[in-house]
Motif scaffolding. Structure first.
Motif, PDB file in Angstrom:
ATOM      1  N   SER A 122       0.823  -1.217   0.000  1.00 16.49           N
ATOM      2  CA  SER A 122       0.000   0.000   0.000  1.00 16.49           C
ATOM      3  C   SER A 122       0.855   1.266   0.000  1.00 16.49           C
ATOM      4  O   SER A 122       0.329   2.367  -0.116  1.00 16.49           O
ATOM      5  N   LEU A 123       2.184   1.117   0.136  1.00 18.03           N
ATOM      6  CA  LEU A 123       3.092   2.267   0.197  1.00 18.03           C
ATOM      7  C   LEU A 123       3.787   2.463  -1.147  1.00 18.03           C
ATOM      8  O   LEU A 123       4.444   1.552  -1.663  1.00 18.03           O
ATOM      9  N   THR A 124       3.622   3.663  -1.700  1.00 13.18           N
ATOM     10  CA  THR A 124       4.274   4.009  -2.968  1.00 13.18           C
ATOM     11  C   THR A 124       5.072   5.291  -2.790  1.00 13.18           C
ATOM     12  O   THR A 124       4.575   6.279  -2.261  1.00 13.18           O
ATOM     13  N   LEU A 125       6.326   5.242  -3.227  1.00 10.37           N
ATOM     14  CA  LEU A 125       7.162   6.446  -3.256  1.00 10.37           C
ATOM     15  C   LEU A 125       7.242   6.921  -4.695  1.00 10.37           C
ATOM     16  O   LEU A 125       7.515   6.131  -5.606  1.00 10.37           O
ATOM     17  N   TRP A 126       6.994   8.195  -4.891  1.00  8.40           N
ATOM     18  CA  TRP A 126       6.956   8.757  -6.243  1.00  8.40           C
ATOM     19  C   TRP A 126       8.190   9.626  -6.470  1.00  8.40           C
ATOM     20  O   TRP A 126       8.408  10.592  -5.746  1.00  8.40           O
ATOM     21  N   ASP A 127       8.959   9.246  -7.450  1.00  8.83           N
ATOM     22  CA  ASP A 127      10.123  10.045  -7.850  1.00  8.83           C
ATOM     23  C   ASP A 127       9.631  11.073  -8.864  1.00  8.83           C
ATOM     24  O   ASP A 127       9.298  10.730 -10.002  1.00  8.83           O
ATOM     25  N   LEU A 128       9.562  12.322  -8.422  1.00  8.16           N
ATOM     26  CA  LEU A 128       9.058  13.377  -9.311  1.00  8.16           C
ATOM     27  C   LEU A 128      10.212  14.002 -10.092  1.00  8.16           C
ATOM     28  O   LEU A 128      11.325  14.117  -9.578  1.00  8.16           O
ATOM     29  N   PRO A 129       9.959  14.398 -11.324  1.00 14.41           N
ATOM     30  CA  PRO A 129      11.019  15.061 -12.099  1.00 14.41           C
ATOM     31  C   PRO A 129      11.474  16.335 -11.396  1.00 14.41           C
ATOM     32  O   PRO A 129      10.666  17.043 -10.780  1.00 14.41           O
ATOM     33  N   GLY A 130      12.761  16.621 -11.452  1.00 12.54           N
ATOM     34  CA  GLY A 130      13.267  17.846 -10.847  1.00 12.54           C
ATOM     35  C   GLY A 130      12.566  19.051 -11.427  1.00 12.54           C
ATOM     36  O   GLY A 130      12.352  19.136 -12.637  1.00 12.54           O
ATOM     37  N   ILE A 131      12.206  19.971 -10.551  1.00 12.90           N
ATOM     38  CA  ILE A 131      11.443  21.123 -11.029  1.00 12.90           C
ATOM     39  C   ILE A 131      12.221  21.913 -12.077  1.00 12.90           C
ATOM     40  O   ILE A 131      11.645  22.535 -12.979  1.00 12.90           O
ATOM     41  N   GLY A 132      13.541  21.840 -11.997  1.00 16.38           N
ATOM     42  CA  GLY A 132      14.357  22.553 -12.976  1.00 16.38           C
ATOM     43  C   GLY A 132      14.315  21.953 -14.358  1.00 16.38           C
ATOM     44  O   GLY A 132      14.738  22.582 -15.334  1.00 16.38           O
ATOM     45  N   THR A 133      13.802  20.711 -14.469  1.00 17.53           N
ATOM     46  CA  THR A 133      13.732  20.068 -15.780  1.00 17.53           C
ATOM     47  C   THR A 133      12.418  20.367 -16.494  1.00 17.53           C
ATOM     48  O   THR A 133      12.222  19.935 -17.626  1.00 17.53           O
ATOM     49  N   MET A 134      11.517  21.073 -15.815  1.00 20.16           N
ATOM     50  CA  MET A 134      10.204  21.346 -16.405  1.00 20.16           C
ATOM     51  C   MET A 134      10.031  22.855 -16.547  1.00 20.16           C
ATOM     52  O   MET A 134      10.198  23.605 -15.591  1.00 20.16           O
ATOM     53  N   ASN A 135       9.702  23.266 -17.733  1.00 19.14           N
ATOM     54  CA  ASN A 135       9.704  24.698 -18.063  1.00 19.14           C
ATOM     55  C   ASN A 135       8.372  25.380 -17.783  1.00 19.14           C
ATOM     56  O   ASN A 135       7.745  25.934 -18.676  1.00 19.14           O
ATOM     57  N   PHE A 136       7.919  25.321 -16.543  1.00 20.01           N
ATOM     58  CA  PHE A 136       6.750  26.096 -16.149  1.00 20.01           C
ATOM     59  C   PHE A 136       6.802  26.353 -14.651  1.00 20.01           C
ATOM     60  O   PHE A 136       7.553  25.710 -13.916  1.00 20.01           O
ATOM     61  N   PRO A 137       6.000  27.307 -14.148  1.00 22.95           N
ATOM     62  CA  PRO A 137       6.051  27.725 -12.747  1.00 22.95           C
ATOM     63  C   PRO A 137       5.733  26.578 -11.782  1.00 22.95           C
ATOM     64  O   PRO A 137       5.094  25.593 -12.160  1.00 22.95           O
ATOM     65  N   PRO A 138       6.181  26.710 -10.508  1.00 22.66           N
ATOM     66  CA  PRO A 138       5.957  25.659  -9.514  1.00 22.66           C
ATOM     67  C   PRO A 138       4.503  25.219  -9.377  1.00 22.66           C
ATOM     68  O   PRO A 138       4.232  24.030  -9.221  1.00 22.66           O
ATOM     69  N   LYS A 139       3.563  26.174  -9.412  1.00 15.59           N
ATOM     70  CA  LYS A 139       2.152  25.805  -9.261  1.00 15.59           C
ATOM     71  C   LYS A 139       1.726  24.872 -10.392  1.00 15.59           C
ATOM     72  O   LYS A 139       1.034  23.874 -10.180  1.00 15.59           O
ATOM     73  N   SER A 157      17.708  17.841  -1.153  1.00 17.14           N
ATOM     74  CA  SER A 157      18.778  18.668  -1.699  1.00 17.14           C
ATOM     75  C   SER A 157      20.106  18.244  -1.086  1.00 17.14           C
ATOM     76  O   SER A 157      20.169  17.860   0.081  1.00 17.14           O
ATOM     77  N   ALA A 158      21.164  18.309  -1.901  1.00 19.85           N
ATOM     78  CA  ALA A 158      22.490  17.934  -1.410  1.00 19.85           C
ATOM     79  C   ALA A 158      23.415  19.138  -1.306  1.00 19.85           C
ATOM     80  O   ALA A 158      24.584  18.999  -0.966  1.00 19.85           O
ATOM     81  N   SER A 159      22.889  20.315  -1.595  1.00 19.78           N
ATOM     82  CA  SER A 159      23.750  21.505  -1.560  1.00 19.78           C
ATOM     83  C   SER A 159      22.912  22.717  -1.164  1.00 19.78           C
ATOM     84  O   SER A 159      22.031  22.613  -0.312  1.00 19.78           O
ATOM     85  N   ARG A 160      23.166  23.820  -1.796  1.00 20.55           N
ATOM     86  CA  ARG A 160      22.432  25.042  -1.473  1.00 20.55           C
ATOM     87  C   ARG A 160      21.021  25.000  -2.036  1.00 20.55           C
ATOM     88  O   ARG A 160      20.782  24.460  -3.107  1.00 20.55           O
ATOM     89  N   LEU A 161      20.105  25.586  -1.294  1.00 25.24           N
ATOM     90  CA  LEU A 161      18.725  25.674  -1.761  1.00 25.24           C
ATOM     91  C   LEU A 161      18.641  26.596  -2.967  1.00 25.24           C
ATOM     92  O   LEU A 161      19.167  27.710  -2.942  1.00 25.24           O
ATOM     93  N   THR A 162      17.988  26.139  -4.019  1.00 24.47           N
ATOM     94  CA  THR A 162      17.827  26.963  -5.208  1.00 24.47           C
ATOM     95  C   THR A 162      16.521  27.744  -5.133  1.00 24.47           C
ATOM     96  O   THR A 162      15.625  27.419  -4.349  1.00 24.47           O
ATOM     97  N   LYS A 163      16.414  28.745  -5.944  1.00 23.80           N
ATOM     98  CA  LYS A 163      15.183  29.549  -5.997  1.00 23.80           C
ATOM     99  C   LYS A 163      14.000  28.672  -6.416  1.00 23.80           C
ATOM    100  O   LYS A 163      12.887  28.831  -5.900  1.00 23.80           O
ATOM    101  N   LEU A 164      14.246  27.752  -7.350  1.00 28.86           N
ATOM    102  CA  LEU A 164      13.166  26.875  -7.800  1.00 28.86           C
ATOM    103  C   LEU A 164      12.642  26.015  -6.652  1.00 28.86           C
ATOM    104  O   LEU A 164      11.433  25.802  -6.516  1.00 28.86           O
ATOM    105  N   GLU A 165      13.554  25.511  -5.809  1.00 32.04           N
ATOM    106  CA  GLU A 165      13.127  24.690  -4.671  1.00 32.04           C
ATOM    107  C   GLU A 165      12.348  25.523  -3.662  1.00 32.04           C
ATOM    108  O   GLU A 165      11.339  25.056  -3.104  1.00 32.04           O
TER     109      GLU A 165
END
Length: 413
Positions: A122-139, A157-165
């Motif tokens: 019943s447990l599913t983990l969803w790997d979502l595409p990185g927001i930086g790979t999709m050319n539209f706003p976060p919403k 995240s493994a480094s600095r937080l990006t604006k997209l994140e």
């Protein structure tokens, strides 16, 4: 085997049954309960009225909801942040295992990818595409990946937080969903810091600096900092991974906690104890449903019971990672002879008998032990079918086996 509750409206022991149920549920901490308080009150109300069938119906529905309630966890973040290895860690699989999320590759997918837990379906983990790979706003990104399907989001995240994140976090908040921020690869950060400053290196100070940076970044962007967890996907028992698991369990709806608890890897004895307590609640609920208000008749365990008990024992061994396949994997991972691990286990041999008398003796021996440890409940007159006492024995034994394996292999890794 006795019979189920019969003419309960005239049963003088109903008060004892209500008392037993109330005492048991009162002992469980609110954040670890797998049955809602509303459901507990409804069960008690039926029992006070002598309506055992009504109480059983409530329990059956509650157990069904626990078994089937879907858990969907969305994992997102920039490519290279450790999303795939985090998903594999939560699923308890290695990078080279069949069905593992592929690690260390450049992200090119524009689609979300589901990964079922190998033991908890019943447990599913969803790997979502990185927001930086999709050319539209976060919403729009959240709508594209179907935000409403998930219980919560984990931004990795493994480094600095990006604006997209940060913009993604704002959009998740706007859409009234929970999210958690996981900072991965802190073990690498610590190693780098130690190599560059061998004389002045301070482990706790470095970790605090990483955490403070994350908090300050959210603050500088006019955002309240979420729960922040510093983890290493390679060393789960270190850093904040155990705290992350506790937080996710506590924040989930009550009926979904059980399966998430069972899904967790055996990284600490506390995690194993958490599984034990959750399974104990589940067995108690099944026992309340099928219990009898009479002393347990001392007769042999019938053959049909033995077969069902074998299935239960094997199920518990799988859930607690002490089944044959899991032990073989642990032996390989820790570079130890598999027979060395097998010989310290007790659960595989609990039902190694064909003589009903021997199994009956096992039952009586454990019943005495169980009554001594739980006298407060048994003294009120609530008794269960014999097989439930043996299920508690199975649960205790696989729990101890899991701890023994953890101690034996942890020092070898």
């Amino acid at each position: 085997m006795g019979q189920l509750f019969s003419d309960t409206s005239k049963n003088e022991d109903n008060g004892d049954l209500v008392s037993s149920a109330t005492k048991y549920f009162m002992k469980i901490k609110a954040e670890t309960k797998i049955i809602s308080q509303e459901t507990i009150r409804l069960i008690e109300l039926h029992l006070k009225k002598g309506n055992i069938q009504g109480a059983n119906s409530v329990i059956i529905n509650a157990l069904k909801n626990i078994d089937k309630a879907p858990i969907n966890i969305a994992v997102t973040g920039e490519s290279g942040g450790g999303k795939s290895s985090f998903i594999n860690a939560l699923r308890g699989v290695e990078p080279e295992d069949q069905g593992a999320a592929e690690e260390g590759v450049t992200e090119t997918t524009m689609m979300r990818t589901p990964y079922k837990h190998p033991k908890i379906k019943s447990l599913t983990l969803w790997d979502l595409p990185g927001i930086g790979t999709m050319n539209f706003p976060p919403k729009d990104y959240l709508e594209k990946v179907q935000i409403q399907e998930y219980d919560f989001f984990v931004i990795v995240s493994a480094s600095r937080l990006t604006k997209l994140e940060l913009d993604l976090a704002k959009a998740i908040i706007f859409m009234k969903k929970n999210y958690y921020f996981v900072r991965t690869k802190v073990d690498i950060d610590l190693q780098n810091e130690k190599e560059s400053k061998p004389r002045t290196f301070d482990r706790e100070k470095t970790l605090q600096q990483i955490r403070s940076y994350c908090v300050n970044t959210f603050s500088q962007n006019s955002m309240d900092a979420p729960h922040i967890f510093l983890i290493s996907n390679r060393h789960l028992s270190d850093y904040d991974f155990p705290v992350l698991m506790d937080t996710l369990i506590k924040d989930l709806p009550v009926q979904k906690r059980h399966n998430l608890m069972l899904s967790l890897p055996n990284i600490t004895e506390a995690a194993i104890d958490r599984k034990h307590k959750s399974m104990q609640q589940y067995i108690w609920m099944e026992a309340f449903k099928a219990g009898i208000l009479a002393t347990v008749p001392v007769v042999g365990i019938i053959r049909d019971d033995v077969e069902k008990l074998k299935v239960k024992l094997n199920h518990y061994r799988v859930l607690f990672g002490v089944d044959d396949e899991s032990v073989e994997f642990m032996a390989k991972d820790s570079q130890m002879p598999v027979e060395q691990l097998r010989k310290i286990l007790k659960s595989p041999y609990l039902l190694e008998t064909k003589e009903e008398e021997t199994l009956g003796e096992l039952f009586l021996k454990y019943l005495e032990k169980f009554a001594s440890a739980n006298g407060g409940l048994l003294a009120t007159g609530l008794y269960f079918r014999k097989t439930f006492y043996l299920e508690f024995l199975f649960l205790d034994t696989v729990t101890e086996d899991a701890k023994v394996l953890l101690r034996e292999t942890y020092s070898k890794v």
